[in-house]
Design a protein around this motif. Structure first.
Motif, PDB file in Angstrom:
ATOM      1  N   GLY A 159       0.787  -1.222   0.000  1.00 20.75           N
ATOM      2  CA  GLY A 159       0.000   0.000   0.000  1.00 20.75           C
ATOM      3  C   GLY A 159       0.820   1.271   0.000  1.00 20.75           C
ATOM      4  N   LYS A 160       2.136   1.143  -0.143  1.00 27.58           N
ATOM      5  CA  LYS A 160       3.043   2.295  -0.190  1.00 27.58           C
ATOM      6  C   LYS A 160       3.908   2.190  -1.440  1.00 27.58           C
ATOM      7  N   VAL A 161       4.535   3.296  -1.815  1.00 30.66           N
ATOM      8  CA  VAL A 161       5.455   3.325  -2.946  1.00 30.66           C
ATOM      9  C   VAL A 161       6.727   4.057  -2.543  1.00 30.66           C
ATOM     10  N   MET A 162       7.753   3.844  -3.340  1.00 30.16           N
ATOM     11  CA  MET A 162       8.992   4.597  -3.209  1.00 30.16           C
ATOM     12  C   MET A 162       9.440   4.975  -4.610  1.00 30.16           C
ATOM     13  N   THR A 163      10.242   6.033  -4.700  1.00 30.57           N
ATOM     14  CA  THR A 163      10.797   6.428  -5.989  1.00 30.57           C
ATOM     15  C   THR A 163      12.179   5.801  -6.154  1.00 30.57           C
ATOM     16  N   TYR A 164      12.614   5.728  -7.406  1.00 33.24           N
ATOM     17  CA  TYR A 164      13.944   5.199  -7.696  1.00 33.24           C
ATOM     18  C   TYR A 164      15.004   6.010  -6.949  1.00 33.24           C
ATOM     19  N   GLY A 165      14.849   7.334  -6.963  1.00 32.81           N
ATOM     20  CA  GLY A 165      15.811   8.202  -6.283  1.00 32.81           C
ATOM     21  C   GLY A 165      15.809   8.035  -4.781  1.00 32.81           C
ATOM     22  N   GLN A 166      14.646   7.834  -4.220  1.00 28.58           N
ATOM     23  CA  GLN A 166      14.528   7.621  -2.771  1.00 28.58           C
ATOM     24  C   GLN A 166      15.267   6.335  -2.379  1.00 28.58           C
ATOM     25  N   ILE A 167      15.102   5.299  -3.173  1.00 25.62           N
ATOM     26  CA  ILE A 167      15.787   4.025  -2.909  1.00 25.62           C
ATOM     27  C   ILE A 167      17.297   4.208  -3.047  1.00 25.62           C
ATOM     28  N   ALA A 168      17.722   4.929  -4.074  1.00 21.66           N
ATOM     29  CA  ALA A 168      19.157   5.175  -4.273  1.00 21.66           C
ATOM     30  C   ALA A 168      19.746   5.905  -3.071  1.00 21.66           C
ATOM     31  N   LYS A 169      19.051   6.928  -2.597  1.00 19.69           N
ATOM     32  CA  LYS A 169      19.536   7.705  -1.451  1.00 19.69           C
ATOM     33  C   LYS A 169      19.644   6.826  -0.206  1.00 19.69           C
ATOM     34  N   LEU A 170      18.600   6.044   0.072  1.00 19.78           N
ATOM     35  CA  LEU A 170      18.628   5.167   1.250  1.00 19.78           C
ATOM     36  C   LEU A 170      19.692   4.075   1.134  1.00 19.78           C
ATOM     37  N   SER A 171      20.091   3.779  -0.096  1.00 20.48           N
ATOM     38  CA  SER A 171      21.102   2.748  -0.332  1.00 20.48           C
ATOM     39  C   SER A 171      22.513   3.309  -0.366  1.00 20.48           C
ATOM     40  N   GLY A 172      22.641   4.617  -0.130  1.00 21.58           N
ATOM     41  CA  GLY A 172      23.957   5.219  -0.006  1.00 21.58           C
ATOM     42  C   GLY A 172      24.493   5.916  -1.239  1.00 21.58           C
ATOM     43  N   HIS A 173      23.728   5.953  -2.328  1.00 21.93           N
ATOM     44  CA  HIS A 173      24.176   6.610  -3.556  1.00 21.93           C
ATOM     45  C   HIS A 173      23.035   7.437  -4.139  1.00 21.93           C
ATOM     46  N   PRO A 174      22.846   8.658  -3.638  1.00 23.02           N
ATOM     47  CA  PRO A 174      21.681   9.460  -4.014  1.00 23.02           C
ATOM     48  C   PRO A 174      21.542   9.777  -5.498  1.00 23.02           C
ATOM     49  N   LYS A 175      22.603   9.666  -6.260  1.00 26.27           N
ATOM     50  CA  LYS A 175      22.522   9.977  -7.693  1.00 26.27           C
ATOM     51  C   LYS A 175      22.432   8.721  -8.561  1.00 26.27           C
ATOM     52  N   ALA A 176      22.103   7.600  -7.964  1.00 26.27           N
ATOM     53  CA  ALA A 176      22.105   6.319  -8.689  1.00 26.27           C
ATOM     54  C   ALA A 176      20.709   5.781  -8.975  1.00 26.27           C
ATOM     55  N   ALA A 177      19.756   6.665  -9.239  1.00 25.03           N
ATOM     56  CA  ALA A 177      18.384   6.225  -9.497  1.00 25.03           C
ATOM     57  C   ALA A 177      18.306   5.305 -10.717  1.00 25.03           C
ATOM     58  N   ARG A 178      19.065   5.605 -11.747  1.00 26.17           N
ATOM     59  CA  ARG A 178      19.045   4.747 -12.947  1.00 26.17           C
ATOM     60  C   ARG A 178      19.597   3.359 -12.643  1.00 26.17           C
ATOM     61  N   GLN A 179      20.587   3.298 -11.787  1.00 27.51           N
ATOM     62  CA  GLN A 179      21.133   1.993 -11.394  1.00 27.51           C
ATOM     63  C   GLN A 179      20.088   1.210 -10.605  1.00 27.51           C
ATOM     64  N   VAL A 180      19.301   1.887  -9.783  1.00 28.09           N
ATOM     65  CA  VAL A 180      18.212   1.233  -9.054  1.00 28.09           C
ATOM     66  C   VAL A 180      17.250   0.603 -10.055  1.00 28.09           C
ATOM     67  N   ALA A 181      16.933   1.332 -11.121  1.00 24.82           N
ATOM     68  CA  ALA A 181      16.032   0.802 -12.152  1.00 24.82           C
ATOM     69  C   ALA A 181      16.624  -0.447 -12.794  1.00 24.82           C
ATOM     70  N   ARG A 182      17.906  -0.438 -13.061  1.00 26.12           N
ATOM     71  CA  ARG A 182      18.560  -1.614 -13.667  1.00 26.12           C
ATOM     72  C   ARG A 182      18.534  -2.812 -12.710  1.00 26.12           C
ATOM     73  N   ILE A 183      18.816  -2.552 -11.455  1.00 24.87           N
ATOM     74  CA  ILE A 183      18.787  -3.624 -10.456  1.00 24.87           C
ATOM     75  C   ILE A 183      17.380  -4.181 -10.334  1.00 24.87           C
ATOM     76  N   LEU A 184      16.413  -3.307 -10.267  1.00 23.06           N
ATOM     77  CA  LEU A 184      15.019  -3.736 -10.159  1.00 23.06           C
ATOM     78  C   LEU A 184      14.636  -4.596 -11.355  1.00 23.06           C
ATOM     79  N   HIS A 185      15.014  -4.168 -12.542  1.00 20.06           N
ATOM     80  CA  HIS A 185      14.682  -4.908 -13.756  1.00 20.06           C
ATOM     81  C   HIS A 185      15.342  -6.291 -13.790  1.00 20.06           C
ATOM     82  N   SER A 186      16.589  -6.352 -13.382  1.00 23.99           N
ATOM     83  CA  SER A 186      17.328  -7.613 -13.504  1.00 23.99           C
ATOM     84  C   SER A 186      17.190  -8.553 -12.310  1.00 23.99           C
ATOM     85  N   MET A 187      16.771  -8.056 -11.161  1.00 23.43           N
ATOM     86  CA  MET A 187      16.759  -8.874  -9.947  1.00 23.43           C
ATOM     87  C   MET A 187      15.370  -9.142  -9.363  1.00 23.43           C
ATOM     88  N   SER A 188      14.327  -8.544  -9.912  1.00 28.30           N
ATOM     89  CA  SER A 188      12.989  -8.652  -9.306  1.00 28.30           C
ATOM     90  C   SER A 188      12.511 -10.084  -9.155  1.00 28.30           C
TER      91      SER A 188
END
Length: 109
Positions: free
Chosen positions: A18-47
C-alpha cells in the motif's frame, strides 16, 4: 553481488504493502543518491530472482515509468489491489502513498 546492489534489494523488499517509493529515494537510502538509474537496472534484472515488490517503485513525478503496455497495466493493477490510488495517467499521489521513513518506521538493518 556489490554492496550497493544488496542494499537496494534490501530497501525494495521492505516497502510496505500500500506504499510506494521512488527510484531516487531508494538510491539515497542505499547510499548513492545519484544512482536512481542503477536502481532501475537492479530492479529490472533482480525482481524475479529476489521476489521483489517491483510494482511499488515509481518515478520522482509519481508516475509509473514502464513503457511496456502489459507491464504498465500489471503495475497499475497491482498497486490498486493494495489500495494505492492510480489515476488514468498512471500517477500516484506521493504525498499520500510514498514511504516516509520518519513516520513509517522500517528497520533497514
Amino acid at each position: 553481488m556489490l554492496p550497493f546492489t544488496e542494499k537496494v534489494i534490501q530497501v525494495i523488499k521492505k516497502i510496505p504493502e500500500g506504499k510506494v517509493m521512488t527510484y531516487g529515494q531508494i538510491a539515497k537510502l542505499s547510499g548513492h543518491p545519484k544512482a536512481a538509474r542503477q536502481v532501475a537496472r537492479i530492479l529490472h534484472s533482480m525482481s524475479k530472482k529476489h521476489h521483489l515488490p517491483w510494482h511499488r517503485v515509481i518515478n520522482a513525478k509519481g508516475q509509473i515509468a514502464i513503457q511496456d503496455e502489459a507491464t504498465y497495466y500489471e503495475q497499475m493493477m497491482s498497486l490498486q489491489a493494495e489500495g494505492v490510488e492510480v489515476d488514468a495517467s498512471g500517477r500516484v499521489d506521493l504525498e499520500k502513498y510514498r514511504v516516509n521513513w520518519q513516520s513509517d518506521y522500517i528497520d533497514l538493518d
